[in-house]
Scaffold this motif. Structure first.
Motif, mmCIF file in Angstrom:
data_model
loop_
_atom_site.group_PDB
_atom_site.id
_atom_site.type_symbol
_atom_site.label_atom_id
_atom_site.label_comp_id
_atom_site.label_asym_id
_atom_site.label_seq_id
_atom_site.Cartn_x
_atom_site.Cartn_y
_atom_site.Cartn_z
ATOM 1 N N ILE A 181 -12.157 36.392 -16.111
ATOM 2 C CA ILE A 181 -12.746 35.450 -15.160
ATOM 3 C C ILE A 181 -13.755 36.178 -14.286
ATOM 4 C CG2 ILE A 181 -12.292 33.862 -13.245
ATOM 5 C CD1 ILE A 181 -9.546 33.351 -14.350
ATOM 6 N N LEU A 182 -14.944 35.595 -14.128
ATOM 7 C CA LEU A 182 -15.935 36.113 -13.190
ATOM 8 C C LEU A 182 -15.868 35.287 -11.922
ATOM 9 C CD1 LEU A 182 -19.240 36.894 -15.150
ATOM 10 C CD2 LEU A 182 -17.748 38.514 -13.974
ATOM 11 N N ILE A 183 -15.685 35.951 -10.778
ATOM 12 C CA ILE A 183 -15.633 35.296 -9.475
ATOM 13 C C ILE A 183 -16.748 35.883 -8.627
ATOM 14 C CG2 ILE A 183 -14.226 34.798 -7.448
ATOM 15 C CD1 ILE A 183 -11.746 35.344 -9.181
ATOM 16 N N ASP A 184 -17.809 35.110 -8.446
ATOM 17 C CA ASP A 184 -18.968 35.589 -7.681
ATOM 18 C C ASP A 184 -19.443 36.952 -8.182
ATOM 19 O OD1 ASP A 184 -18.763 33.274 -6.200
ATOM 20 O OD2 ASP A 184 -17.654 34.204 -4.568
ATOM 21 N N GLY A 185 -19.466 37.108 -9.503
ATOM 22 C CA GLY A 185 -19.975 38.333 -10.116
ATOM 23 C C GLY A 185 -18.977 39.461 -10.249
ATOM 24 N N LYS A 186 -17.744 39.269 -9.756
ATOM 25 C CA LYS A 186 -16.711 40.300 -9.862
ATOM 26 C C LYS A 186 -15.701 39.904 -10.934
ATOM 27 C CE LYS A 186 -18.382 42.854 -6.608
ATOM 28 N NZ LYS A 186 -18.945 44.201 -6.910
ATOM 29 N N TYR A 187 -15.210 40.894 -11.681
ATOM 30 C CA TYR A 187 -14.382 40.637 -12.852
ATOM 31 C C TYR A 187 -12.903 40.635 -12.531
ATOM 32 C CZ TYR A 187 -12.860 40.928 -17.747
ATOM 33 O OH TYR A 187 -12.279 40.679 -18.963
ATOM 34 N N LEU A 188 -12.219 39.628 -13.080
ATOM 35 C CA LEU A 188 -10.768 39.507 -12.968
ATOM 36 C C LEU A 188 -10.217 39.354 -14.381
ATOM 37 C CD1 LEU A 188 -8.405 39.076 -10.837
ATOM 38 C CD2 LEU A 188 -8.704 36.633 -11.293
ATOM 39 N N PHE A 189 -9.259 40.214 -14.746
ATOM 40 C CA PHE A 189 -8.639 40.161 -16.076
ATOM 41 C C PHE A 189 -7.184 39.764 -15.896
ATOM 42 C CE2 PHE A 189 -6.109 42.187 -19.404
ATOM 43 C CZ PHE A 189 -6.762 41.770 -20.563
ATOM 44 N N ILE A 190 -6.776 38.694 -16.590
ATOM 45 C CA ILE A 190 -5.420 38.156 -16.464
ATOM 46 C C ILE A 190 -4.719 38.252 -17.810
ATOM 47 C CG2 ILE A 190 -4.055 36.111 -15.895
ATOM 48 C CD1 ILE A 190 -6.441 35.114 -14.274
ATOM 49 N N TYR A 191 -3.537 38.861 -17.822
ATOM 50 C CA TYR A 191 -2.779 39.064 -19.061
ATOM 51 C C TYR A 191 -1.376 38.484 -18.901
ATOM 52 C CZ TYR A 191 -0.098 41.785 -22.555
ATOM 53 O OH TYR A 191 0.739 42.176 -23.564
ATOM 54 N N ARG A 192 -1.008 37.624 -19.840
ATOM 55 C CA ARG A 192 0.311 36.987 -19.851
ATOM 56 C C ARG A 192 0.653 36.330 -18.503
ATOM 57 N NH1 ARG A 192 3.872 37.986 -24.174
ATOM 58 N NH2 ARG A 192 2.999 39.385 -25.750
ATOM 59 N N CYS A 193 -0.275 35.538 -18.006
ATOM 60 C CA CYS A 193 -0.064 34.775 -16.767
ATOM 61 C C CYS A 193 -0.472 33.323 -17.007
ATOM 62 C CB CYS A 193 -0.928 35.316 -15.634
ATOM 63 S SG CYS A 193 -0.562 37.002 -15.115
ATOM 64 N N ASP A 194 0.131 32.426 -16.235
ATOM 65 C CA ASP A 194 -0.380 31.060 -16.134
ATOM 66 C C ASP A 194 -1.413 31.050 -15.015
ATOM 67 O OD1 ASP A 194 1.564 30.368 -17.988
ATOM 68 O OD2 ASP A 194 2.973 29.662 -16.468
ATOM 69 N N TYR A 195 -2.391 30.154 -15.089
ATOM 70 C CA TYR A 195 -3.325 30.015 -13.972
ATOM 71 C C TYR A 195 -3.929 28.613 -13.958
ATOM 72 C CZ TYR A 195 -7.163 30.721 -17.341
ATOM 73 O OH TYR A 195 -8.017 30.603 -18.403
ATOM 74 N N SER A 196 -4.373 28.190 -12.775
ATOM 75 C CA SER A 196 -5.087 26.930 -12.592
ATOM 76 C C SER A 196 -6.280 27.192 -11.688
ATOM 77 C CB SER A 196 -4.192 25.857 -11.952
ATOM 78 O OG SER A 196 -3.065 25.576 -12.752
ATOM 79 N N ILE A 197 -7.359 26.432 -11.884
ATOM 80 C CA ILE A 197 -8.561 26.542 -11.058
ATOM 81 C C ILE A 197 -8.784 25.189 -10.376
ATOM 82 C CG2 ILE A 197 -11.044 27.010 -11.018
ATOM 83 C CD1 ILE A 197 -10.659 28.744 -13.498
ATOM 84 N N TYR A 198 -8.883 25.216 -9.039
ATOM 85 C CA TYR A 198 -9.003 23.997 -8.250
ATOM 86 C C TYR A 198 -10.276 24.029 -7.402
ATOM 87 C CZ TYR A 198 -3.888 24.055 -8.967
ATOM 88 O OH TYR A 198 -2.630 24.140 -9.501
ATOM 89 N N ASP A 199 -10.819 22.856 -7.108
ATOM 90 C CA ASP A 199 -11.841 22.720 -6.088
ATOM 91 C C ASP A 199 -11.149 22.795 -4.727
ATOM 92 O OD1 ASP A 199 -13.654 21.410 -4.131
ATOM 93 O OD2 ASP A 199 -14.905 21.085 -5.886
ATOM 94 N N VAL A 200 -11.597 23.708 -3.866
ATOM 95 C CA VAL A 200 -10.934 23.902 -2.574
ATOM 96 C C VAL A 200 -10.927 22.622 -1.751
ATOM 97 C CG1 VAL A 200 -11.067 25.126 -0.352
ATOM 98 C CG2 VAL A 200 -11.390 26.378 -2.481
ATOM 99 N N SER A 201 -12.020 21.855 -1.806
ATOM 100 C CA SER A 201 -12.089 20.628 -1.004
ATOM 101 C C SER A 201 -11.033 19.625 -1.439
ATOM 102 C CB SER A 201 -13.484 20.001 -1.110
ATOM 103 O OG SER A 201 -13.774 19.609 -2.440
ATOM 104 N N LEU A 202 -10.674 19.637 -2.715
ATOM 105 C CA LEU A 202 -9.621 18.748 -3.209
ATOM 106 C C LEU A 202 -8.280 19.082 -2.538
ATOM 107 C CD1 LEU A 202 -8.527 16.644 -5.272
ATOM 108 C CD2 LEU A 202 -8.223 18.541 -6.863
ATOM 109 N N LEU A 203 -8.004 20.357 -2.386
ATOM 110 C CA LEU A 203 -6.755 20.781 -1.759
ATOM 111 C C LEU A 203 -6.755 20.516 -0.267
ATOM 112 C CD1 LEU A 203 -6.455 24.180 -3.626
ATOM 113 C CD2 LEU A 203 -5.207 22.099 -4.152
ATOM 114 N N GLN A 204 -7.938 20.651 0.371
ATOM 115 C CA GLN A 204 -8.013 20.412 1.812
ATOM 116 C C GLN A 204 -7.850 18.930 2.150
ATOM 117 O OE1 GLN A 204 -11.839 22.259 2.357
ATOM 118 N NE2 GLN A 204 -10.939 24.137 3.185
ATOM 119 N N GLU A 205 -8.183 18.051 1.191
ATOM 120 C CA GLU A 205 -8.073 16.607 1.419
ATOM 121 C C GLU A 205 -6.631 16.114 1.346
ATOM 122 O OE1 GLU A 205 -10.549 14.868 -1.495
ATOM 123 O OE2 GLU A 205 -12.444 15.487 -0.539
ATOM 124 N N GLN A 206 -5.765 16.892 0.654
ATOM 125 C CA GLN A 206 -4.404 16.409 0.424
ATOM 126 C C GLN A 206 -3.552 16.510 1.689
ATOM 127 O OE1 GLN A 206 -3.561 14.997 -2.618
ATOM 128 N NE2 GLN A 206 -5.762 15.285 -2.920
#
Length: 206
Positions: A181-206
């Motif tokens: 995963i690239l986050i603002d140009g920085k690399y994140l490597f995930i191995y044997r994990c679950d993950y979800s990607i959310y819009d922050v505004s969606l979470l702030q509305e809840q």
């Protein structure tokens, strides 16, 4: 506007869209080449099923990839399944890993879950308030201005890391059960994990 001019504009728009959508792909490939040549300045952490940190390695030169001797090869010599064993080089020294959840985060990627865990009793979460909403509300100063939030969980589903960014793209890797995963140009490597990607505004509305 003449028909030919309309076609030209449409063609230019389509080309621009393709170029822009490919920027992160190209950036990811360039990052992979740099990693192979000199490594990434990064932190590696492995986790048990309860999301407890097993070990932590921080170095100025880390490269991570598959241990190809564990790949599945057919009778014609073609790879039919990627290796699930990690081959890691830390400062020029070899390391191998398989099994437990692992995250490699390039320098300057900030895991806001670690800050959250210092102030909230994770084991006694109020079930009337969703976990992510509590995290976003508690860490609002870190999520302000960010568009996307990545929640990473252990293999048993327990949250273990959270990152936020304005531009997030994800890619397949050569390692089985992993994602880059690239986050603002920085690399994140995930191995044997679950993950979800959310819009922050969606979470702030809840």
């Amino acid at each position: 506007m003449k028909k030919n001019s309309i076609y030209l504009v449409l063609l230019l728009l389509a080309s621009l869209t393709t170029i822009l959508s490919g920027c992160n792909f190209l950036e990811n490939k360039v990052g992979e080449m740099k990693s192979a040549l000199k490594g990434r300045e990064a932190i590696i952490q492995t986790y048990d099923e309860e999301s407890n940190i097993i070990d932590r390695i921080e170095a100025r030169s880390i490269d991570i990839g598959p241990e190809d001797m564990f790949s599945t090869i057919d009778s014609q010599g073609n790879k039919i399944k990627n290796s699930g064993v990690l081959s890691i080089t830390v400062g020029g020294k070899p390391m191998m890993h398989v099994g437990s959840s692992l995250i490699l985060a390039e320098k300057d990627l900030h895991n806001i879950f670690e800050e959250f865990a210092k102030t909230i009793n994770i084991k006694n979460l109020d079930r009337s308030t969703p976990f992510l909403n509590r995290l976003v509300n508690s860490m609002s100063n870190m999520t302000t201005g960010k568009n996307l939030l990545i929640l990473i969980r252990s293999q048993s589903g327990k949250p273990l890391a959270t990152y936020v960014g304005n531009q997030v793209s994800y890619f397949a890797t050569d390692v089985d059960k992993s994602t880059g995963i690239l986050i603002d140009g920085k690399y994140l490597f995930i191995y044997r994990c679950d993950y979800s990607i959310y819009d922050v505004s969606l979470l702030q509305e809840q």
